[in-house]
Design a protein around this motif. Sequence first.
Motif, PDB file in Angstrom:
ATOM      1  N   LEU A  73     -21.939 -68.784 -93.476  1.00 54.21           N
ATOM      2  CA  LEU A  73     -22.493 -69.193 -92.182  1.00 54.21           C
ATOM      3  C   LEU A  73     -23.157 -68.019 -91.463  1.00 54.21           C
ATOM      4  N   ALA A  74     -22.646 -66.818 -91.682  1.00 54.88           N
ATOM      5  CA  ALA A  74     -23.207 -65.612 -91.067  1.00 54.88           C
ATOM      6  C   ALA A  74     -22.722 -64.414 -91.866  1.00 54.88           C
ATOM      7  N   LYS A  75     -23.528 -63.351 -91.885  1.00 51.74           N
ATOM      8  CA  LYS A  75     -23.093 -62.150 -92.590  1.00 51.74           C
ATOM      9  C   LYS A  75     -23.625 -60.912 -91.899  1.00 51.74           C
ATOM     10  N   ASN A  76     -22.964 -59.796 -92.199  1.00 49.37           N
ATOM     11  CA  ASN A  76     -23.315 -58.492 -91.641  1.00 49.37           C
ATOM     12  C   ASN A  76     -23.272 -58.471 -90.116  1.00 49.37           C
ATOM     13  N   LEU A  77     -22.279 -59.152 -89.551  1.00 48.13           N
ATOM     14  CA  LEU A  77     -22.103 -59.158 -88.102  1.00 48.13           C
ATOM     15  C   LEU A  77     -21.476 -57.843 -87.661  1.00 48.13           C
ATOM     16  N   ARG A  78     -21.745 -57.472 -86.424  1.00 51.87           N
ATOM     17  CA  ARG A  78     -21.209 -56.235 -85.861  1.00 51.87           C
ATOM     18  C   ARG A  78     -20.647 -56.516 -84.472  1.00 51.87           C
ATOM     19  N   GLY A  79     -19.604 -55.802 -84.130  1.00 53.87           N
ATOM     20  CA  GLY A  79     -19.036 -55.774 -82.786  1.00 53.87           C
ATOM     21  C   GLY A  79     -19.075 -57.073 -82.010  1.00 53.87           C
ATOM     22  N   SER A  80     -19.892 -57.099 -80.973  1.00 51.82           N
ATOM     23  CA  SER A  80     -19.927 -58.237 -80.046  1.00 51.82           C
ATOM     24  C   SER A  80     -20.515 -59.502 -80.666  1.00 51.82           C
ATOM     25  N   GLN A  81     -21.066 -59.419 -81.860  1.00 56.18           N
ATOM     26  CA  GLN A  81     -21.613 -60.610 -82.532  1.00 56.18           C
ATOM     27  C   GLN A  81     -20.511 -61.470 -83.149  1.00 56.18           C
ATOM     28  N   VAL A  82     -19.370 -60.871 -83.440  1.00 58.84           N
ATOM     29  CA  VAL A  82     -18.331 -61.538 -84.231  1.00 58.84           C
ATOM     30  C   VAL A  82     -17.695 -62.718 -83.487  1.00 58.84           C
ATOM     31  N   ALA A  83     -17.164 -62.504 -82.297  1.00 56.99           N
ATOM     32  CA  ALA A  83     -16.447 -63.559 -81.575  1.00 56.99           C
ATOM     33  C   ALA A  83     -17.300 -64.803 -81.318  1.00 56.99           C
ATOM     34  N   PRO A  84     -18.534 -64.654 -80.829  1.00 55.38           N
ATOM     35  CA  PRO A  84     -19.342 -65.860 -80.606  1.00 55.38           C
ATOM     36  C   PRO A  84     -19.660 -66.608 -81.904  1.00 55.38           C
ATOM     37  N   ALA A  85     -19.900 -65.893 -82.977  1.00 58.44           N
ATOM     38  CA  ALA A  85     -20.195 -66.532 -84.252  1.00 58.44           C
ATOM     39  C   ALA A  85     -18.992 -67.302 -84.785  1.00 58.44           C
ATOM     40  N   ILE A  86     -17.807 -66.739 -84.594  1.00 61.22           N
ATOM     41  CA  ILE A  86     -16.590 -67.446 -85.019  1.00 61.22           C
ATOM     42  C   ILE A  86     -16.379 -68.673 -84.141  1.00 61.22           C
ATOM     43  N   ALA A  87     -16.633 -68.558 -82.846  1.00 62.61           N
ATOM     44  CA  ALA A  87     -16.475 -69.705 -81.944  1.00 62.61           C
ATOM     45  C   ALA A  87     -17.373 -70.852 -82.385  1.00 62.61           C
ATOM     46  N   VAL A  88     -18.608 -70.556 -82.742  1.00 61.90           N
ATOM     47  CA  VAL A  88     -19.541 -71.588 -83.213  1.00 61.90           C
ATOM     48  C   VAL A  88     -19.044 -72.180 -84.528  1.00 61.90           C
TER      49      VAL A  88
END
Length: 92
Positions: A73-88
């Motif tokens: 669903l997503a890759k190479n996420l960093r820092g503040s990108q992680v929580a919102p991507a997991i929420a989605v």
Amino acid sequence: MKELRKKYAGTDLVILGVSLDKDLGRWKSFIANEKMDWLHVADGNFWDNAAAKKYGIESIPSVWIIGPQGQILAKNLRGSQVAPAIAVAMQK
């Protein structure tokens, strides 16, 4: 990751840590000391790590979100990108 683990306790979220550490004893101690109570794998082969090679991981840390059917669903996420991507991802 600890905060996300707590936030999504009791859900289908699975966290898997893939380590590129060479010193597996030191790696295991760090996990225990930091109370990182999710799944972890390491083979001590640094950049020749089987999982890193299989998924083309070229930098660390590298956070990926994989859906329940194994789709990326997503890759190479960093820092503040992680929580919102997991929420989605958790809403799907």
